[in-house]
Design an enzyme around this catalytic site. Structure first.
Site, PDB file in Angstrom:
ATOM      1  N   GLY A   1     -15.563  -5.362   1.344  1.00 51.09           N
ATOM      2  CA  GLY A   1     -14.476  -4.503   0.861  1.00 51.09           C
ATOM      3  C   GLY A   1     -13.439  -4.267   1.934  1.00 51.09           C
ATOM      4  O   GLY A   1     -12.931  -3.167   2.110  1.00 51.09           O
ATOM      5  N   GLY A   2     -13.087  -5.313   2.687  1.00 49.45           N
ATOM      6  CA  GLY A   2     -12.021  -5.226   3.691  1.00 49.45           C
ATOM      7  C   GLY A   2     -10.680  -5.559   3.038  1.00 49.45           C
ATOM      8  O   GLY A   2     -10.523  -5.461   1.817  1.00 49.45           O
TER       9      GLY A   2
ATOM     10  N   HIS B   1       1.831 -10.368  12.584  1.00 48.09           N
ATOM     11  CA  HIS B   1       2.838  -9.785  13.483  1.00 48.09           C
ATOM     12  C   HIS B   1       2.295  -9.605  14.899  1.00 48.09           C
ATOM     13  O   HIS B   1       3.064  -9.609  15.850  1.00 48.09           O
ATOM     14  CB  HIS B   1       3.403  -8.473  12.916  1.00 48.09           C
ATOM     15  CG  HIS B   1       2.385  -7.574  12.310  1.00 48.09           C
ATOM     16  ND1 HIS B   1       1.840  -7.806  11.069  1.00 48.09           N
ATOM     17  CD2 HIS B   1       1.798  -6.451  12.770  1.00 48.09           C
ATOM     18  CE1 HIS B   1       0.966  -6.850  10.800  1.00 48.09           C
ATOM     19  NE2 HIS B   1       0.911  -6.021  11.825  1.00 48.09           N
TER      20      HIS B   1
ATOM     21  N   HIS C   1      18.268  11.529   1.085  1.00 45.50           N
ATOM     22  CA  HIS C   1      17.692  12.085  -0.139  1.00 45.50           C
ATOM     23  C   HIS C   1      18.301  11.393  -1.361  1.00 45.50           C
ATOM     24  O   HIS C   1      19.506  11.198  -1.388  1.00 45.50           O
ATOM     25  CB  HIS C   1      17.984  13.579  -0.212  1.00 45.50           C
ATOM     26  CG  HIS C   1      17.485  14.208  -1.476  1.00 45.50           C
ATOM     27  ND1 HIS C   1      16.144  14.471  -1.679  1.00 45.50           N
ATOM     28  CD2 HIS C   1      18.136  14.587  -2.602  1.00 45.50           C
ATOM     29  CE1 HIS C   1      16.000  15.003  -2.885  1.00 45.50           C
ATOM     30  NE2 HIS C   1      17.188  15.081  -3.462  1.00 45.50           N
TER      31      HIS C   1
END
Ligand code: FAD
Ligand code: NAI
Length: 471
Positions: A185-186, A327, A450
């Site tokens: 479950g990684g 990355h 916003h």
């Protein structure tokens, strides 16, 4: 074999680590060659990893949303169907576009691209078995090993990439399986499990540990994520180990029992995804010819400047230490070239984000609560739910939270943990905060547009030392 030619740098492996280093080397004016055996540049990430999985995640999410989340938005849809062949074609189009792009960048930056399998002949020579037949060799004053990683197999199950698959088979299934069992479950298990669950498969994830997402994911975030994925239909068996498998029949049988021992249960699946981690790949590289050895986990041992014990040979990316992330490999590609061409370079390993591209996304950077406790660091918690964020509300996509951990004394941000819409984009702000040593007050006093999801980030920061406004 042709006459060996001398380069400033020879890179074995054209994945993210290797291709980025090659481009940087070209830009620095070095004579560079990059050897890749796959027939296509970009490595695991572009060909069978990050890129194809994100294509499937994006399009399966769209499908799932159209099926389950349109009526309340005032959108009436008719007959919605999934065309797996076209789904795969769309994925292939993204992959090809990007891998061809790297080839173009090689030309632009004077990188010689050698298509074949490289192996050390001696400390300065790489023999290449060319894809198109024949052999050549290339000599380098310097050599980078960037051969990446491969899926760790599960003993007792034979990977055929059809019934028993790694991620490579899971991104290329021809039809939606009825039942899928995911071992592990990684990140891969949850991303690929999500894809096929959204498309209609009954997915059961079997995880050895007591939480999903791997140990890096903050426990509170992991629990919340599991709840959200369960709501979408995925099933989880935590603290459970797979003890045996049988792939001899039409379906695959997987025996599981409680990690601490207990009653055994047999799960039955059309497809079993083995996602129990990846391991460094150096097979056939001829390390024995130069006396280089890997450690007990298969990683090539390096110093701070990525040098092996043979100083002109360096290793970067998945084949060496650290998180197996594109990355991270990219940062190392750049830094290793800087060490080579300038004598100094830098990667901040404390500020490398992790993102899981499920829906909602999960993203984190820095330390989690368990890590801070283990290091005996006193910290404050500020958290803010997307259910109180105006943009999330307008989008009817309000599940999740932003959680910021800051130093109790200095207010410096130590960790950022998000589960929520666009968490993968939002984590860049947390990464920047950690990179610049920001305090949570620095963030809270920074104007955020916003209505945006990022306002949840600002309010979580505010909540670490004061009260949030909207919650
Ligand atoms: P690789 O990309 O594995 O590249 C190594 C290359 O070397 C390969 O192309 C291989 O063919 C070549 N090679 C090996 N030996 C030789 C040889 N002897 N001669 C010539 N060539 C050789 N990371 C993320 O950051 N984000 C994600 O979303 C993400 N998603 C993923 C999804 C999946 C399904 C998988 C499997 C991985 C994912 N990753 C993701 C991890 C990411 O793919 C790796 O961290 C990254 O590819 C590592 O780059 P690398 O250059 O070190 O190795
Ligand atoms: P992983 O290390 O993330 O997860 C493997 C999981 O399997 C762990 O939770 C582990 O406890 C469990 N496990 C191990 N053995 C087991 C067993 N016998 N039975 C049950 N559970 C067991 O590895 P995963 O998911 O295979 O991914 C490999 C790597 O690929 C990751 O480390 C990640 O760096 C990279 N990746 C990154 C992605 C991203 O950045 N979005 C996406 C996919 C992969």
């Amino acid at each position: 074999a042709t006459e060996a030619e001398e380069k400033d740098l020879v890179i074995v492996g054209g994945g993210v680590a290797g291709y980025v280093a090659a481009i940087k080397a070209g830009q620095a004016g070095l004579k560079v060659a990059c050897i890749e055996k796959r027939g296509s540049l970009g490595g695991t990430c572009l060909n069978v990893g990050c890129i194809p999985s994100k294509s499937l995640l994006n399009n399966s999410h769209l499908y799932h949303q159209i099926l389950h989340d349109t009526k309340n938005r005032g959108i009436i849809v008719g007959d919605v169907k999934i065309d797996v062949a076209q789904l795969m074609k769309a994925k292939d189009t993204s992959v090809t576009g990007l891998t061809k792009g790297i080839e173009f960048l090689f030309k632009k930056n004077n990188v010689e691209y050698i298509k074949g399998t490289g192996a050390f002949q001696d400390e300065h020579t790489i023999a290449v078995n060319l894809i198109d037949g024949g052999e050549t060799s290339v000599r380098g004053k310097n050599i980078f090993i960037a051969t990446g990683s491969e899926a760790t197999p599960f003993p007792g199950l034979t990977i055929d990439e059809k019934k028993v698959v790694t991620s490579t088979g899971a991104i290329a299934l021809q039809e939606v399986p009825k039942k899928m069992v995911v071992i592990g479950g990684g990140i891969i298990g949850l991303e690929m499990g999500s894809v096929w669950s959204r498309l209609g498969a009954e997915v059961t994830v079997v995880e050895f540990l007591g939480q999903i997402g791997g140990p890096g994911m903050d426990a509170e975030i992991s629990k919340l994520t599991q709840k959200l994925l369960t709501k979408q239909g995925m099933k989880f068996k935590l603290n459970t180990k797979v003890t045996a498998g049988d792939d001899s029949g039409a379906s695959v049988k997987v025996n599981v029992e409680a990690a601490k021992g207990g009653k055994e249960e047999v799960l039955d699946a059309d497809v079993v995804l083995v996602a129990i981690g990846r391991r460094p790949y150096t097979s056939g590289l001829g390390l024995e010819n130069i006396g280089l050895e890997a450690d007990e986990k298969g990683r090539i041992v390096i110093d701070q400047e990525y040098r092996t014990k043979i100083p002109h040979i360096r290793a970067i990316g998945d084949v060496t230490f650290g998180p197996m992330l594109a990355h991270k490999a990219e940062e190392e590609g750049v830094a290793a070239i800087e060490y080579l061409s300038k004598g100094f370079g830098h990667v901040n390993y404390g500020a490398i984000p992790s993102v899981m591209y499920t829906h909602p996304e999960v993203a984190w950077v820095g330390q989690n609560e368990a890590e801070l406790k283990a290091a005996d660091v006193k910290y404050k918690i500020g958290s803010f739910p997307f259910s109180a964020n105006s943009r999330a509300k307008t989008n009817l996509d309000t599940e999740g939270i932003v959680k910021i951990l800051s130093d109790a004394e200095t207010d410096r941000i130590l960790g950022v943990h998000i589960v929520g819409p666009n968490a993968g984009e939002m984590i860049a702000e947390g990464t920047l905060a950690i990179e610049y040593g920001a305090s949570s007050e620095d963030i809270a006093r920074t104007s955020h547009a916003h209505p945006t999801l990022s306002e949840a980030f600002k309010e979580a920061a505010m909540a670490t030392y004061d009260k949030a406004i909207h919650y």
